[in-house]
Design a protein around this motif. Sequence first.
Motif, PDB file in Angstrom:
ATOM      1  N   GLU A  21      -6.081  44.268 -35.531  1.00  0.00           N
ATOM      2  CA  GLU A  21      -5.702  45.177 -34.448  1.00  0.00           C
ATOM      3  C   GLU A  21      -5.842  44.499 -33.083  1.00  0.00           C
ATOM      4  N   LEU A  22      -6.917  43.748 -32.877  1.00  0.00           N
ATOM      5  CA  LEU A  22      -7.115  43.021 -31.619  1.00  0.00           C
ATOM      6  C   LEU A  22      -6.039  41.953 -31.419  1.00  0.00           C
ATOM      7  N   ARG A  23      -5.689  41.246 -32.506  1.00  0.00           N
ATOM      8  CA  ARG A  23      -4.642  40.228 -32.442  1.00  0.00           C
ATOM      9  C   ARG A  23      -3.304  40.847 -32.014  1.00  0.00           C
ATOM     10  N   GLU A  24      -2.961  41.987 -32.643  1.00  0.00           N
ATOM     11  CA  GLU A  24      -1.695  42.662 -32.314  1.00  0.00           C
ATOM     12  C   GLU A  24      -1.686  43.136 -30.869  1.00  0.00           C
ATOM     13  N   ARG A  25      -2.807  43.676 -30.417  1.00  0.00           N
ATOM     14  CA  ARG A  25      -2.897  44.153 -29.034  1.00  0.00           C
ATOM     15  C   ARG A  25      -2.732  42.994 -28.045  1.00  0.00           C
ATOM     16  N   ASP A  26      -3.365  41.847 -28.344  1.00  0.00           N
ATOM     17  CA  ASP A  26      -3.230  40.672 -27.478  1.00  0.00           C
ATOM     18  C   ASP A  26      -1.791  40.165 -27.447  1.00  0.00           C
ATOM     19  N   MET A  27      -1.121  40.175 -28.604  1.00  0.00           N
ATOM     20  CA  MET A  27       0.275  39.733 -28.652  1.00  0.00           C
ATOM     21  C   MET A  27       1.167  40.645 -27.820  1.00  0.00           C
ATOM     22  N   MET A  28       0.968  41.964 -27.942  1.00  0.00           N
ATOM     23  CA  MET A  28       1.774  42.924 -27.179  1.00  0.00           C
ATOM     24  C   MET A  28       1.526  42.748 -25.678  1.00  0.00           C
TER      25      MET A  28
END
Length: 158
Positions: free
Chosen positions: A137-144
Amino acid sequence: MAKQTGEHIIAVNKEAKAEFDIIETYEAGIVLEGSEVKALRNKQTVSFKDSFVRIEGGEAWLYNLYIAPYKHATIKPPDPTRKRKLLLHKREIMRLYGKVQEKGYTIIPLKLYFKNGKVKVEIALARGKKLHDRRQELRERDMMREIQRQIKSGKIKL
């Protein structure tokens, strides 16, 4: 004194959404003593740390919700982390009890607020996230966030 209408949020459990997947939410009344209500109206400290809901004997109880004692109370203030009864319909309690018996489900408080002059608690049936779920979830948020930054700076055209 005029009766209050609408909602006024007292406190929100920010860790809940990070550590749990929220499945269902319920609104419950909460049984408080007078000095506790005065403390909440006076914007005293409220902490959800390690708080949870347990169903015992057909009743829902909220454990470990910290409400700071009201400093102007004339009688001895209650224990700040005492267990407090939640007011729910019987069918809601039975539904929650059935779900909690399944593996991995728990009931947690999400927020505490005033609604039409009464203190309410939003509780949620939740399942704990695994460590790898949180990392993903943190990875996806950083990518967005990075994509939004690049769009804003003009590097990426839509």
